[in-house]
Design a protein around this motif. Structure first.
Motif, PDB file in Angstrom:
ATOM      1  N   LEU B  47       0.815  -1.149   0.069  1.00 52.34           N
ATOM      2  CA  LEU B  47      -0.115  -0.144  -0.007  1.00 52.34           C
ATOM      3  C   LEU B  47       0.921   1.209  -0.113  1.00 52.34           C
ATOM      4  CD1 LEU B  47      -2.570  -0.933   2.735  1.00 52.34           C
ATOM      5  CD2 LEU B  47      -3.180  -0.736   0.415  1.00 52.34           C
ATOM      6  N   LYS B  48       0.460   2.314  -0.751  1.00 51.12           N
ATOM      7  CA  LYS B  48       1.222   3.479  -0.603  1.00 51.12           C
ATOM      8  C   LYS B  48       0.164   4.551  -0.349  1.00 51.12           C
ATOM      9  CE  LYS B  48       4.381   3.213  -4.299  1.00 51.12           C
ATOM     10  NZ  LYS B  48       4.408   3.399  -5.488  1.00 51.12           N
ATOM     11  N   ILE B  49       0.275   5.639   0.627  1.00 50.33           N
ATOM     12  CA  ILE B  49      -0.268   6.814   0.644  1.00 50.33           C
ATOM     13  C   ILE B  49       0.641   7.887   0.178  1.00 50.33           C
ATOM     14  CG2 ILE B  49      -1.827   5.900   2.374  1.00 50.33           C
ATOM     15  CD1 ILE B  49      -0.100   7.518   4.347  1.00 50.33           C
ATOM     16  N   VAL B  50      -0.447   8.780  -0.426  1.00 51.25           N
ATOM     17  CA  VAL B  50       0.166   9.930  -1.025  1.00 51.25           C
ATOM     18  C   VAL B  50      -0.710  10.943  -0.346  1.00 51.25           C
ATOM     19  CG1 VAL B  50       1.159   9.081  -3.071  1.00 51.25           C
ATOM     20  CG2 VAL B  50      -1.320   9.910  -2.979  1.00 51.25           C
ATOM     21  N   LEU B  51       0.058  12.113  -0.144  1.00 50.48           N
ATOM     22  CA  LEU B  51      -0.835  13.418   0.550  1.00 50.48           C
ATOM     23  C   LEU B  51      -0.616  14.244  -0.259  1.00 50.48           C
ATOM     24  CD1 LEU B  51       1.178  13.165   3.864  1.00 50.48           C
ATOM     25  CD2 LEU B  51      -0.858  12.235   3.547  1.00 50.48           C
ATOM     26  N   VAL B  52      -2.088  14.742  -0.508  1.00 47.48           N
ATOM     27  CA  VAL B  52      -2.590  15.560  -1.710  1.00 47.48           C
ATOM     28  C   VAL B  52      -3.363  16.896  -0.989  1.00 47.48           C
ATOM     29  CG1 VAL B  52      -1.901  14.272  -3.589  1.00 47.48           C
ATOM     30  CG2 VAL B  52      -4.345  14.658  -2.648  1.00 47.48           C
ATOM     31  N   LYS B  53      -3.624  17.780  -1.598  1.00 44.12           N
ATOM     32  CA  LYS B  53      -4.655  18.961  -1.358  1.00 44.12           C
ATOM     33  C   LYS B  53      -6.000  18.378  -1.410  1.00 44.12           C
ATOM     34  CE  LYS B  53      -3.712  23.233  -0.665  1.00 44.12           C
ATOM     35  NZ  LYS B  53      -4.104  25.007  -1.129  1.00 44.12           N
ATOM     36  N   ALA B  54      -6.698  18.581  -0.437  1.00 42.01           N
ATOM     37  CA  ALA B  54      -8.120  17.883  -0.431  1.00 42.01           C
ATOM     38  C   ALA B  54      -8.945  18.023  -2.016  1.00 42.01           C
ATOM     39  CB  ALA B  54      -9.046  18.745   0.391  1.00 42.01           C
ATOM     40  N   ASN B  55      -8.683  19.225  -2.439  1.00 49.14           N
ATOM     41  CA  ASN B  55      -9.385  19.395  -3.787  1.00 49.14           C
ATOM     42  C   ASN B  55      -8.868  18.716  -4.825  1.00 49.14           C
ATOM     43  OD1 ASN B  55     -11.173  21.250  -3.451  1.00 49.14           O
ATOM     44  ND2 ASN B  55      -9.728  22.937  -3.671  1.00 49.14           N
ATOM     45  N   ASP B  56      -7.550  18.005  -4.691  1.00 51.35           N
ATOM     46  CA  ASP B  56      -6.934  17.366  -5.743  1.00 51.35           C
ATOM     47  C   ASP B  56      -7.317  15.510  -5.493  1.00 51.35           C
ATOM     48  OD1 ASP B  56      -6.042  19.475  -6.635  1.00 51.35           O
ATOM     49  OD2 ASP B  56      -4.052  19.388  -5.712  1.00 51.35           O
ATOM     50  N   VAL B  57      -7.645  15.183  -4.343  1.00 51.62           N
ATOM     51  CA  VAL B  57      -8.185  13.778  -4.146  1.00 51.62           C
ATOM     52  C   VAL B  57      -8.986  13.406  -5.189  1.00 51.62           C
ATOM     53  CG1 VAL B  57      -9.133  12.350  -2.408  1.00 51.62           C
ATOM     54  CG2 VAL B  57      -7.563  14.066  -1.701  1.00 51.62           C
TER      55      VAL B  57
END
Lengths: 422, 221
Positions: B47-57
């Motif tokens: 599994l990989k998590i990526v942190l992005v801005k909410a609008n970009d999810v």
């Protein structure tokens, strides 16, 4: 202000050399396959009257059509769907054939809002339409052809997701709920939004057993046998049973042909194109976030053009196939095998040698000698991916290479013998 | 085996999701809130998590760059995405509300000016009520708008109501409740189905055991 002359419009793209060659190759492979199943190519106009698409019940969103006005003020649209104009051809064909098999490769235009990727508004679709057969054998042929198209264009991990548009429609007809609520429910099922579906149902006055069935719809996906078993418990009338049986039967036939490894079932799959009336399907390939094939049965479409012809078909999103393979498939080596350089007085010899090589299938370019060192040509060799530069001198042919000795040949045959050995 | 990529909205939702995942038995080593890293891996479950801005999810998930996303309903309401909205996670609860200085009269006979970071949500809300609105898009500190005479009201997310109160505003009406949603790319849902279903089920069980997200229990595969 930006100078628009420098920009390609949003959602459209230029395509060059290698990319285009790769695309044309895919189209060629797919069209060959269609041909071998007896499908005949058809072409329909790039623009049509707006009424063709707006008058037909349940077609594409009118806001998404790209409209033009002709000199009489009539509204035209750039072809927003490939199937509808082909259904018209089938219906208007006055021949006495009982069935028609058409194939197409065409551009489709839609004013898609979200994600302005290149080709989101102008994209290439290739597909088939099989008119005049309502039996499952037609669905089977079309689905087989969709799977084989993906196999032949280099995909191994394929998921073929099949649904049955009528199964859900028959249920909704049975319970009779108001139009707006029905549309909302359909949307929530499509998005597998269990949470809001439950909330929505709470507001509706409906028998609780029907509510339970609706809540089960979004869970009707996955391994075929399991889904079929679950769906058996939801039957409220004979029609639903009939529609489910068709899907089961088709799955059995696909299994017999060895395709069951690709198949998953989703009875909550309700395509946005409402003209589908039976078994529908979508094809997915590994590593690509959208379906690359969309198709299904649409038995009522040609009726709108005056002739009742059951039909089934599909479209492949060609640009999506290329996107899906971009990460691991190299574009073909689009190079030049020989560049023949000659002086103007040897024009005839130069062209002669070039043509001989072209006859044999080589890619050959010619140019005049501008400087004896060939600096410029050598510099371009790498950029343009030219394999050999051959200079025509008096009675000799000379291969020149960067930083290497020249190689001299007396005639074309000895040059070819030496070069082709490698 | 391919990795499953999960896009998380930076901030509180990411924290809560990572806590939830660790209860499921998935630990992301090296994760800390202060870290500037944007990608964290878990090799065992791939599994990989990526942190992005909410609008970009929703963008990451719709395009398939991420298979799964966790994002607030507020983001999904403002910008519709073609994804499966599988599960309500029960955390990140707040609401959309109309707020203003005094009891602004919300009537259809005069035009209303609305300042907001969520123009689509605001327009949709007032159009449904038959009220014509001018929406003014602001990037932040929306509460200022009525104070400075830029707008009559604002449409914004309200959690505790503290920011509103400290700026002398109050909620005029609620629009809708918001909480965190788990969304899935439509193709991944079919092509990586087993593993995604497993992950979703595990999360649902933990949530159900905690009594949070009571409704998450309706998800079955």
């Amino acid at each position: 202000m930006m100078n628009r002359a420098y920009h390609v419009p949003e959602g459209a793209a230029n395509l060059q050399a290698n990319e285009l060659e790769l695309k044309e190759k895919k189209i060629y492979v797919i069209n060959e396959l269609f041909k071998r199943y007896g499908y005949q190519p058809v072409q329909t106009p790039t623009f049509e009257y707006y009424d063709l698409f707006s008058d037909i019940e349940g077609t594409i969103d009118v806001d998404k059509m790209i409209k033009l006005i002709d000199h009489e003020g009539k509204i035209l649209v750039l072809r927003p769907d490939a199937t509808i104009p082909i259904a018209r051809i089938a219906a208007q064909n006055n021949g006495n054939q009982s069935y028609y098999k058409f194939s197409y490769t065409t551009k489709v235009f839609r004013m898609n809002e979200s994600f302005q990727s290149p080709q989101s508004r102008e994209f290439t679709q290739a597909g088939v339409e099989f008119f005049g057969r309502k039996g499952l054998e037609a669905d089977l042929e079309v689905i087989t052809l969709a799977v084989q198209s993906l196999e032949k264009t280099g995909f191994e991990q394929i998921t073929l997701d099949m649904g049955q548009a009528k199964f859900f429609k028959e249920f909704m007809n049975h319970i009779d709920i108001p139009g707006q609520a029905s549309i909302e429910i359909q949307k929530l099922i499509e998005n597998k939004n269990f949470f809001e579906l439950e909330q929505k149902l709470e507001q509706l006055n409906m028998e609780s057993r029907f509510k339970d069935i609706i809540l089960t719809f979004p869970t009707l996906y996955g391994q075929p046998e399991k889904v079929f078993a679950k769906a058996e418990n939801l039957l409220v009338n004979k029609q639903m049973e009939l529609e489910l049986d068709k899907l089961k039967h088709l799955y059995k036939m696909l299994s017999e042909l060895g395709y069951q490894k690709y198949v998953s079932i989703d009875l909550g799959l309700i395509n946005h194109l409402n003209y589908y009336t039976g078994i529908i399907f979508q094809g997915y390939v590994q590593g690509y976030g959208k379906p690359v094939v969309v198709g299904g049965r649409y038995d009522h479409l040609s009726r709108q053009f005056g002739r009742d012809l059951p039909a089934t078909g599909f479209g492949i999103y060609i640009d999506a196939l290329l996107d899906a393979q971009r990460s691991f498939q190299k574009a073909p080596d689009h190079g030049t095998d020989f560049l023949i350089l000659h002086h103007e007085e040897h024009l005839k010899d130069g062209m002669g040698i070039a043509n001989q090589l072209r006859e044999q299938g080589f890619v050959v370019e010619t140019d005049l000698i501008r400087q004896e060192s060939y600096e410029e040509n050598l510099k371009e060799m790498k950029v343009k991916n030219i394999h050999y530069i051959v200079v025509l001198q008096e009675d000799q042919l000379v291969i020149v290479q960067q930083g290497q000795e020249k190689k001299v040949y007396q005639d074309l045959d000895s040059l070819k013998r030496d070069v082709l050995r490698k | 085996m391919e990795y499953i990529n999960i896009a998380l909205a930076k901030g509180r939702l990411a924290r809560e999701t990572i806590d939830l995942l660790s209860e499921v038995g998935i630990q992301f080593n090296g994760w800390s809130e202060k870290s500037r890293k944007l990608i964290f891996e878990e090799a065992e479950h791939k599994l990989k998590i990526v942190l992005v801005k909410a609008n970009d999810v929703p963008t990451y998930v719709e395009k398939g760059a991420a298979d799964v996303g966790i994002v607030g309903k507020d983001t999904l309401l403002e910008k519709a995405a073609d994804v499966y909205e599988i599960m309500d996670l029960g955390f990140g609860k707040c609401k959309f509300a109309v707020a203003g200085l005094n009891q602004v009269h919300l009537a259809s006979y005069h035009k209303l000016t609305v300042a907001t970071k969520y123009p689509n949500v605001a327009k949709d809300h007032f159009y449904k009520k038959g009220i014509a609105v001018d929406t003014i898009y602001l990037n932040g500190s929306v509460e200022l708008a009525p104070l400075m005479g830029l707008s009559d009201v604002i449409v914004d997310i309200v959690e505790t109501g503290r920011t509103l109160k400290e700026n002398g505003l109050k909620v005029i009406e609620d629009i809708t409740d918001i909480s965190a949603k788990l969304i899935v790319n439509k193709a991944s849902f079919k092509t990586k189905s087993e593993r995604i279903h497993q992950l979703v089920n595990d999360m649902r069980n933990v949530l159900a055991a905690k009594g949070e997200g009571e409704r998450a229990g309706t998800y079955q595969s």
